[in-house]
Design a protein around this motif. Structure first.
Motif: not given
Ligand code: MSP
Length: 516
Positions: A348-354, A416-418, A449-453
């Motif tokens: 949940n924290s890293d995959l769903a929410n981030n 991803l947080n950024l 672009e962030v998602v891509r990298m």
């Protein structure tokens, strides 16, 4: 440069469980990271199919050892395929070629005078397939609590003691050979005591399920010696017609054995001295990882009744989330706890929410306000985000060189947080409502672009989900493209059409187990 990486061969007295799945998933991910970094790779896993333990397991089921090994080894292969594991070689120690290589190796050692016979009397643990001296037993059991039985029999012995000094020097001169460092020190500590010779055979009267000793038909090969030879035999050891391959994949490649800390001595001492005696190059690295622990903080294993089926877990959170948990949460080399609760929290924290949130928000808003067409980049993309993205490849290089993949994952999560913070600040949903479509679109493009990298960097960890996302972005999820994809900003095609999507990483609810 070529990298050849192996897991241990798993015993076929039990089907895969979370502990063995962990070991195989981690090795698979490391190999995929090697691919991403541009290495040519070969990945071996397989099953250890001889010995008393397997013979007894077959007897208990009322089937022949061959039937048992055929069944269980098939189930391992299917399991690994279902878990996204792309092995190049699935090695079975009952294959005919392997039997020939083991016989040849023993013949060589025998002719060399490195094998002799002796009457042996002592304690044997079938579950670990290991001899124990009286002094090493704890309350009449092995140090890990397994039962032992008294045996008195003729055995052949390998003159392991002859190679003790050579091995100590080798370990001291090659500081990266046994990893992590604490394990190297453990082996050197073990080698401070005089090394005993290694029993390498069992009388057929006690164990019939094994490779016959070529110079004594009444004896079969000790299962560890048989199994350890697999790593080199799989690349052509002692096979006339495979000399070139052996040179390429054993002598010239970087060879790494990934093993659990419980089988360090067999690899770092038995296997290495056998190779020395055979005049064969030693592997470049033996990396001993820790254990996945159960609720009682013990090694998760079937013999303790922990039937944690990785497939059942994957049905709840998905294979990629389980893989992600291992790669992000476990510091490779150390023990790590596992529970469904921890797994759900991490998902949940890293995959769903981030990552998932970034994907959903950008895809949904682009569909809502831009007819699904990827908007243009801003003239100046945020520097901190771009620079962090351009550092992913190097962070992976550094982390993988140390076999510490979690460090690269931490880096990508920071990235991803950024982007999530940036999107919160820009609030493109508000901008679009106000009619400022240019700025809204630009911020969404930055997010894409962030998602891509991030997805190229995480491809080895979550091969299915990252592939899905990259393909939705109109990109090919190939390891060969990763270095290019991670060295440029802005590679998604402007006006590329994005489909409407359902959440790629839905939140998972943790259900507490009912106590019965
Ligand atoms: N057959 C031998 C290896 C021969 S290699 C030439 C063997 N097999 S095993 O099936 O018992 O274990 C194989 C590996 O699985 C070991 O490295 C062991 O550490 C690992 N694991 C088993 N349970 C585990 C956990 N709970 N956690 C992490 N690794 C686990 O030993």
């Amino acid at each position: 440069m070529k990298k050849y990486t192996t897991t241990p061969l798993y015993y076929v007295n039990a089907t895969p469980h979370l502990g063995t799945a962990y070991a195989t998933i981690m090795t698979d991910g490391l190999v995929k990271f090697h691919k991403l970094l541009g290495y040519e790779t070969r990945f071996l896993t397989g099953t250890d199919e001889h010995g008393q333990k397997i013979q007894q397991a077959a007897d208990a089921k009322g089937i022949s050892p061959q039937e048992l090994t055929d069944q269980v080894s098939r189930s391992f292969q299917m399991y690994w395929a279902d878990m996204g594991i792309d092995f190049d070689i699935f090695y079975r120690t009952t294959n005919e070629k392997h039997k020939e290589v083991v016989s040849k190796a023993l013949d060589i050692l025998h002719h060399k005078g490195d094998i002799y016979s002796k009457e042996y009397s002592g304690w044997y643990c079938v579950s670990e397939e290991t001899f124990y001296a009286e002094k090493d037993l704890v309350n009449g059991k092995t140090p890990s609590g397994k039962p032992v039985e008294q045996v008195t029999e003729k055995n052949y012995f390998f003159k392991m003691s002859k190679y003790q000094d050579q091995l100590i020097k080798y370990i001291e001169n090659h500081p990266k050979f046994i990893q992590p460092k604490s394990r190297k020190n453990e082996v050197l500590g073990f080698l401070k005591q005089p090394l005993e010779d290694l029993s390498i055979s069992r009388p057929k009267s006690r164990v019939s399920w094994g490779i016959p000793i070529p110079f004594d038909t009444e004896q079969v090969t000790y299962v560890w010696v048989d199994a350890l030879l697999n790593y080199a035999a799989a690349c052509g050891l002692l096979q006339e017609n495979r000399k070139e391959e052996f040179n390429t994949w054993w002598n010239e490649a970087f060879v790494t054995h990934i093993i659990g800390k419980d089988i360090l001595t067999t690899h770092a001492v038995y296997w290495t001295t056998l190779l020395m005696a055979l005049d064969v190059k030693l592997p470049d690295q033996i990396f001993a990882h820790g254990w996945i622990l159960n609720k009682e903080n013990e090694k998760m294993s079937k013999s303790f009744g922990d039937i944690v089926d990785p497939k059942e877990i994957a049905e709840v959170v998905g294979i990629d989330s389980l893989r992600y948990y291992f790669f992000s949460e476990v510091h490779f080399g150390k023990d790590a706890p596992f529970s469904m609760e921890l797994l759900c929290l991490k998902t949940n924290s890293d995959l769903a929410n981030n990552l998932g949130n970034l994907v959903s928000r950008s895809f949904n808003l682009i569909n809502k306000y831009f007819d699904g067409k990827v908007p243009a980049l801003p003239e100046n993309s945020p520097e901190d985000i771009v620079n962090k993205g351009l550092g992913i490849f190097e962070s992976i290089e550094k982390a993988i060189l140390k076999n510490q993949p979690h460090e690269a994952i931490t880096y990508i999560i920071e990235f991803l947080n950024l982007a999530n913070q940036y999107l919160e600040e820009k609030a493109p949903w508000k901008l679009a409502k106000k009619g400022d479509l240019k700025e809204a679109g630009e911020s969404l493009r930055v997010a894409l672009e962030v998602v891509r990298m991030a997805c190229y960097g995480l491809l080895p960890v979550m091969p299915n989900k990252c592939k899905e996302i990259l393909e939705l972005l109109g990109l090919k999820a190939e390891y060969q493209s990763a270095s290019e994809q991670l060295s440029s900003w802005g590679l998604i095609k402007t006006n590329q059409v994005l489909e409407k999507i359902k959440p790629i990483f839905p939140r998972v609810e943790f259900e507490k187990e009912e106590k019965s």
